[in-house]
Motif scaffolding. Structure first.
Motif, PDB file in Angstrom:
ATOM      1  N   ASN A  76      85.020 -29.922  64.345  1.00 52.76           N
ATOM      2  CA  ASN A  76      85.155 -29.386  65.711  1.00 52.76           C
ATOM      3  C   ASN A  76      84.801 -30.396  66.806  1.00 52.76           C
ATOM      4  OD1 ASN A  76      82.424 -29.514  65.493  1.00 52.76           O
ATOM      5  ND2 ASN A  76      82.036 -27.345  65.783  1.00 52.76           N
ATOM      6  N   ASN A  77      84.957 -31.665  66.493  1.00 52.49           N
ATOM      7  CA  ASN A  77      84.786 -32.699  67.521  1.00 52.49           C
ATOM      8  C   ASN A  77      83.402 -32.633  68.190  1.00 52.49           C
ATOM      9  OD1 ASN A  77      85.659 -34.877  68.990  1.00 52.49           O
ATOM     10  ND2 ASN A  77      86.571 -33.633  70.628  1.00 52.49           N
ATOM     11  N   PHE A  78      82.380 -32.557  67.362  1.00 57.89           N
ATOM     12  CA  PHE A  78      80.985 -32.595  67.825  1.00 57.89           C
ATOM     13  C   PHE A  78      80.626 -31.442  68.780  1.00 57.89           C
ATOM     14  CE2 PHE A  78      82.120 -36.960  66.783  1.00 57.89           C
ATOM     15  CZ  PHE A  78      81.124 -37.290  65.884  1.00 57.89           C
ATOM     16  N   ALA A  79      81.377 -30.364  68.699  1.00 60.96           N
ATOM     17  CA  ALA A  79      81.129 -29.237  69.622  1.00 60.96           C
ATOM     18  C   ALA A  79      79.707 -28.709  69.489  1.00 60.96           C
ATOM     19  CB  ALA A  79      82.129 -28.115  69.366  1.00 60.96           C
ATOM     20  N   ASN A  80      79.181 -28.681  68.258  1.00 60.04           N
ATOM     21  CA  ASN A  80      77.824 -28.158  68.069  1.00 60.04           C
ATOM     22  C   ASN A  80      76.792 -29.027  68.778  1.00 60.04           C
ATOM     23  OD1 ASN A  80      78.611 -25.982  66.405  1.00 60.04           O
ATOM     24  ND2 ASN A  80      78.808 -27.392  64.674  1.00 60.04           N
ATOM     25  N   PHE A  81      77.016 -30.343  68.732  1.00 56.60           N
ATOM     26  CA  PHE A  81      76.060 -31.251  69.375  1.00 56.60           C
ATOM     27  C   PHE A  81      76.183 -31.186  70.900  1.00 56.60           C
ATOM     28  CE2 PHE A  81      76.436 -32.825  65.101  1.00 56.60           C
ATOM     29  CZ  PHE A  81      75.117 -33.051  64.761  1.00 56.60           C
ATOM     30  N   LYS A  82      77.426 -31.019  71.371  1.00 57.08           N
ATOM     31  CA  LYS A  82      77.612 -30.889  72.822  1.00 57.08           C
ATOM     32  C   LYS A  82      76.881 -29.640  73.317  1.00 57.08           C
ATOM     33  CE  LYS A  82      82.115 -33.166  72.738  1.00 57.08           C
ATOM     34  NZ  LYS A  82      83.561 -32.921  72.596  1.00 57.08           N
ATOM     35  N   GLN A  83      77.038 -28.577  72.547  1.00 58.66           N
ATOM     36  CA  GLN A  83      76.375 -27.322  72.913  1.00 58.66           C
ATOM     37  C   GLN A  83      74.849 -27.490  72.859  1.00 58.66           C
ATOM     38  OE1 GLN A  83      77.411 -24.050  70.360  1.00 58.66           O
ATOM     39  NE2 GLN A  83      76.168 -22.606  71.504  1.00 58.66           N
ATOM     40  N   LEU A  84      74.413 -28.218  71.837  1.00 54.98           N
ATOM     41  CA  LEU A  84      72.974 -28.432  71.652  1.00 54.98           C
ATOM     42  C   LEU A  84      72.361 -29.167  72.839  1.00 54.98           C
ATOM     43  CD1 LEU A  84      70.587 -28.364  69.587  1.00 54.98           C
ATOM     44  CD2 LEU A  84      71.387 -30.556  68.759  1.00 54.98           C
ATOM     45  N   PHE A  85      73.018 -30.256  73.235  1.00 55.81           N
ATOM     46  CA  PHE A  85      72.428 -31.085  74.285  1.00 55.81           C
ATOM     47  C   PHE A  85      72.618 -30.513  75.691  1.00 55.81           C
ATOM     48  CE2 PHE A  85      73.128 -34.356  70.882  1.00 55.81           C
ATOM     49  CZ  PHE A  85      71.792 -34.407  70.523  1.00 55.81           C
ATOM     50  N   THR A  86      73.468 -29.497  75.804  1.00 55.72           N
ATOM     51  CA  THR A  86      73.614 -28.877  77.127  1.00 55.72           C
ATOM     52  C   THR A  86      72.866 -27.542  77.209  1.00 55.72           C
ATOM     53  OG1 THR A  86      75.680 -27.896  76.366  1.00 55.72           O
ATOM     54  CG2 THR A  86      75.864 -29.908  77.672  1.00 55.72           C
ATOM     55  N   SER A  87      72.235 -27.168  76.081  1.00 52.25           N
ATOM     56  CA  SER A  87      71.520 -25.882  76.068  1.00 52.25           C
ATOM     57  C   SER A  87      70.175 -26.005  76.797  1.00 52.25           C
ATOM     58  CB  SER A  87      71.295 -25.466  74.612  1.00 52.25           C
ATOM     59  OG  SER A  87      70.270 -24.527  74.531  1.00 52.25           O
ATOM     60  N   ASP A  88      69.880 -25.007  77.624  1.00 50.92           N
ATOM     61  CA  ASP A  88      68.611 -25.018  78.370  1.00 50.92           C
ATOM     62  C   ASP A  88      67.418 -24.948  77.426  1.00 50.92           C
ATOM     63  OD1 ASP A  88      70.054 -25.015  80.645  1.00 50.92           O
ATOM     64  OD2 ASP A  88      69.965 -22.845  80.951  1.00 50.92           O
ATOM     65  N   ILE A  89      67.550 -24.118  76.422  1.00 49.78           N
ATOM     66  CA  ILE A  89      66.410 -23.836  75.547  1.00 49.78           C
ATOM     67  C   ILE A  89      66.070 -25.033  74.652  1.00 49.78           C
ATOM     68  CG2 ILE A  89      67.676 -22.837  73.588  1.00 49.78           C
ATOM     69  CD1 ILE A  89      65.598 -20.595  73.544  1.00 49.78           C
ATOM     70  N   PHE A  90      67.077 -25.872  74.357  1.00 52.72           N
ATOM     71  CA  PHE A  90      66.883 -26.968  73.411  1.00 52.72           C
ATOM     72  C   PHE A  90      65.763 -27.918  73.848  1.00 52.72           C
ATOM     73  CE2 PHE A  90      67.913 -31.428  72.512  1.00 52.72           C
ATOM     74  CZ  PHE A  90      67.671 -31.438  71.155  1.00 52.72           C
ATOM     75  N   TYR A  91      65.754 -28.280  75.117  1.00 49.07           N
ATOM     76  CA  TYR A  91      64.782 -29.264  75.584  1.00 49.07           C
ATOM     77  C   TYR A  91      63.351 -28.711  75.536  1.00 49.07           C
ATOM     78  CZ  TYR A  91      68.783 -32.038  76.672  1.00 49.07           C
ATOM     79  OH  TYR A  91      69.932 -32.758  76.527  1.00 49.07           O
ATOM     80  N   ASN A  92      63.254 -27.423  75.790  1.00 45.95           N
ATOM     81  CA  ASN A  92      61.945 -26.781  75.678  1.00 45.95           C
ATOM     82  C   ASN A  92      61.452 -26.806  74.230  1.00 45.95           C
ATOM     83  OD1 ASN A  92      59.726 -25.282  76.720  1.00 45.95           O
ATOM     84  ND2 ASN A  92      60.582 -23.461  75.764  1.00 45.95           N
TER      85      ASN A  92
END
Lengths: 319, 540
Positions: free
Chosen positions: A72-88
């Protein structure tokens, strides 16, 4: 004295290399044969399952499985790095891990040094056994015990604190105390068990050094400082490198048991996040991406620690 | 010589290591096999014919029984091995059941892993009608049942309504039917109180939020158990099991997201006026010490345990007043003088009945693996599950083994002590496929003695008199709602809402902070979600 190593065997002229390597392996055949079960275990249970990492790059389809699901063309990682909760979650994981490393790492060393100074054999054995015991209790049981001890309602510790200070502390229901509870309970459970490696390291130090130091008039502190600690240095470095490699792992059970609505802002770490997204939510590709990111960071930390150790001490785990 | 001995020793050690590794591997395989078949009971081979208006199951002894594997959600007390009920069921259908029963508490986790493995049992208790279920259906893991339902499942067809089936239809896959719902008789929600505590303090069963708060405060402060210690609380808010428990929120005129107001407007529950009143009410009780100060530590049913232990005096439940009979016994174990009484769901001041919103009571759903090698038999099994015959067998049992007499009209059983023990081991409401009679009535009433039965029936009728059930359809069945829900979850706002609510109730943040979060952060995240509901016109 003949000291032959695999490196020596393979560092000679190419013409002779294979023959000498073969001779070396034949000579040490029993050692290599004995290592086979361990290697087989690692290959089967550690390396083979790694193909599952592919899920992180796919839209996982239950029917098609890992080899049939589309990428899926790194869609999971794109979603991961743009997710608000991830950085927390990332910040929580790193903060807790670093605090845990700094505070808990020296405890087994100190305990081992203290145990090493005990002269009464039976008391030493008793102390060791007593300290190892919590290691064999599961986090679920230990969590229940701690919850009872720390409870605001009828916890023993809060009774004592109230007796001394006149007020109670909400250990389980405050973000401020969460990390203290986690680190404290980790020490309680694992510090004793962690001394085993260091006690083994201590037993490997040549007693002649101590005798010589005694003859030279060294006191106990000097023996500790100039013989024991340098003698343990290699063990400490190896354990530190391994601990840094595991820096991103906070463990699921312990965190999950103490997590609640009042401390979620600091208690949501990678383990609880991937559990929620993957196991509960069934979004395996996304949770694999989170897990992979966590592993990559851990690997970078491991190699960094190894590099630093090599540079500073000229010695490390991986050369 | 010494060298040879060392060599021999080394070879022996290597062999030992290899053998132990192989043995470990085999052990693991055996363990897996054992765990997979731990529920396997021996198959009966005798020919059994059970006639019934709706079914006639003639198992031919000449045919080998078909092995059906199943993953089911069964309670921990339920014994699978050597269970005479399962053996009887196997006889009736000429099947051999291999049941995997993960613990109830983490059934969902285990099911998710089984589904991801692709190695599915024939019968699957899905326990899910949301995103996961729809994904499994779309990925082709589950057998599409429409045709079978029309042509080969007369019992299920006779029982299930279109409204109930709508819950298990998958709109994203041509509205296909990929599982059948496990329907339960609509329960009378109720709140159970310690009657002996009420009597001692001269209080009556509360019916409004204000009365409830007063009683809870009295339970906490006036030593209702008379032990001279300040060691009791009114109740514990179990948000894990029900954030907006019907017993409570109806007292604040809150309605589900998918139910429009009198003007036809849909509002998120947190956007409704009653929501903040509800939160203020909880905060006030917490501040005054009327509720369990550590309610937020509850992970599953710890509040029930506190009730049984006599630490709290009220339990919010949907167990059809079973607390006063079956679970009441647990309270009496700690305090033999304890008496219980059921109270109605809370209602706003001035009302004489509680308006309680009930969606169709579907407690999970059953599907069949698309790769099953015994589809016809699995269909037959599932269809049989919708007969009274099946559900009475698995829930009530066999005369002489789990009961001595069964009054079909009153729906009560008499059991000896031994039969009661057998009943607890071999029968379970979890094993039912249709947790109601074919005519939608109760399978079994409460209580195991005449006295308990009367107590239960009176409470059941009384709660019924004070409750007005309002049926509605939840938004989970709407197309696109699951994707919107995933986006909301990914944003982390639901986790943050948990935190804010908990902190607000516990007095750790101000009302302004809380209201600001709900209005300016939380509600906007649900815009797309609510638009789907508004666009659907559901429940209008």
């Amino acid at each position: 004295m003949r000291t032959e190593t695999l490196a020596a065997a393979t560092s000679k002229k190419p013409n002779n290399r294979l023959r000498e390597l073969g001779a070396y392996l034949v000579k040490k055949r029993y050692l290599y044969l004995m290592s086979i079960p361990g290697l087989v275990y690692i290959i089967i249970f550690k390396y083979v399952p790694m193909y599952g990492i592919m899920m992180a790059f796919q839209d996982f389809n239950f029917k098609k499985g890992i080899f049939g699901s589309p990428f899926n063309n790194f869609a999971n990682f794109k979603q991961l790095f743009t997710s608000d909760i991830f950085y927390n979650v990332f910040l929580n994981s790193i903060t807790l891990s670093v605090m845990r490393l700094i505070i808990t790492f020296p405890i087994p060393i100190i305990l081992a040094l203290l145990l090493n100074e005990i002269k009464l054999k039976y008391f030493k054995k008793f102390s060791q056994t007593f300290m190892y015991l919590p290691h064999f209790i599961s986090w679920v049981v230990l969590g229940g015990i701690l919850t009872n001890f720390l409870s605001m309602n009828d916890g023993l510790i809060n009774f004592l604190i109230e007796y001394l200070t006149g007020k109670r502390i909400n250990f389980l229901g405050s973000a401020e105390w969460f990390r203290a509870v986690i680190i404290g309970s980790s020490i309680w459970k694992e510090a004793g068990w962690g001394t085993i490696v260091y006690l083994a390291g201590l037993s490997a130090i040549n007693p002649d050094y101590y005798e010589a130091a005694t003859v030279d008039g060294a006191n106990r502190y000097q023996k500790l400082w100039y013989i024991t600690i340098p003698g343990l240095a290699n063990t400490i470095v190896v354990m530190l490198i391994l601990a840094v490699g595991g820096l991103m792992n906070n463990g699921f059970e312990q965190i999950y048991l103490f997590q609640n609505g009042l401390n979620i802002s600091v208690s949501d770490v990678f383990e609880t996040y991937t559990y929620r997204i993957g196991i509960v939510g069934g979004r395996y590709s996304y949770s694999t991406a989170v897990g992979l990111f966590q592993s990559v960071v851990a690997a970078i930390m491991l190699f960094s620690a190894n590099y630093v150790s090599n540079k500073i001490r000229g010695d490390s785990l991986l050369r | 010589m010494k060298k040879n001995v060392r060599k021999l020793l080394a070879v022996c050690l290597i062999c030992l290591l290899v053998v132990s590794l192989v043995a470990c591997g085999k052990g693991a395989a055996n363990t897996d096999k054992d765990s997979a078949t731990s529920g396997t009971s021996s198959s009966g081979t005798s020919n059994s014919s059970t006639s019934n208006n709706s079914t006639s199951k003639d198992a031919s002894s000449s045919e080998e029984p078909t092995t059906l594997s199943a993953i089911l959600r069964l309670n921990a007390e339920y014994v699978i091995e050597g269970n005479p009920i399962i053996e009887e069921l196997e006889k009736r259908l000429n099947i051999k059941l291999e049941i995997e029963a993960p613990p109830v508490n983490n059934y969902g986790d285990r099911l998710n892993i089984v589904m991801a493995s692709g190695d599915l049992p024939d019968i699957i208790f899905l326990n899910n009608m949301g995103t996961l279920y729809q994904g499994w259906a779309a990925d082709g893991l589950l057998l599409r049942l429409d045709e079978y339902f029309e042509n080969s499942m007369p019992n299920a067809k006779a029982v299930l309504t279109e409204e109930e089936l709508a819950h298990t239809r998958v709109q994203s896959v041509d509205n296909g039917l990929y599982s059948l719902p496990r329907v339960q008789t609509k329960p009378w929600d109720n709140i159970i109180y310690r009657k002996d505590w009420l009597d001692k303090l001269g209080l009556k069963v509360p019916t409004t939020p204000k009365e409830f708060a007063e009683v809870m405060l009295a339970f906490a402060k006036n030593d209702p158990d008379g032990n001279g210690k300040n060691d009791t609380y009114g109740w514990s808010y179990n948000r894990v099991m029900a954030r907006f428990d019907r017993n409570l929120v109806n007292g604040f005129n809150m309605r589900p997201n998918s139910v429009p107001d009198e003007n036809g407007n849909y509002e998120l529950m947190q956007a409704q006026e009653g929501y903040f009143e509800f939160m203020d009410w909880l905060r006030d009780m917490y501040e005054k010490g009327a509720m369990d100060p550590e309610w937020y530590l509850t992970k599953m049913y710890e509040d029930d345990d506190k009730f049984y232990a006599g630490q709290i005096g009220a339990a919010v439940t949907n167990k059809q007043t079973n607390h006063i009979t079956k679970d009441g016994a647990k309270v009496k174990e700690v305090n033999p003088d304890a008496e219980l009484i059921a109270g109605p769901p809370l209602r706003p001041e001035g009302q004489t009945v509680s308006n309680v919103y009930y969606n169709p009571q579907i407690w999970g759903n059953y599907g069949i693996s698309a790769d099953s090698e015994h589809i016809d038999k699995a269909i037959e099994f599932l269809d049989y599950g919708y007969t009274d015959e099946y559900n009475e067998l698995v829930f009530i049992g066999i005369e002489g083994i789990t009961y001595s007499s069964f009054d079909r009209e009153k729906r009560i059983c008499s059991r000896t002590e031994e039969q009661q023990k057998a009943y607890q081991k071999y029968c379970s409401s979890y094993a039912t496929i249709n947790y109601q009679r074919q005519d939608k009535g109760l399978l079994l009433g409460g209580g195991s003695t005449d006295e308990e039965s009367v107590l239960w029936s009176n409470a059941y009728e009384e709660i019924g008199r004070q409750t007005k059930q309002i049926s509605y359809l939840p938004e989970s069945m709407l197309a696109g709602i699951n994707d919107a829900s995933v986006k909301i979850t990914d944003s982390g706002i639901t986790t943050k809402c948990d935190e804010y609510e908990t902190k607000y109730i516990c007095g750790q943040i101000s009302r302004d902070e809380f209201v600001d979060f709900i209005k300016n952060e939380f509600i906007p995240k649900y815009e797309e979600y609510m638009n789907i509901i508004r666009g659907s016109g559901i429940n209008k």
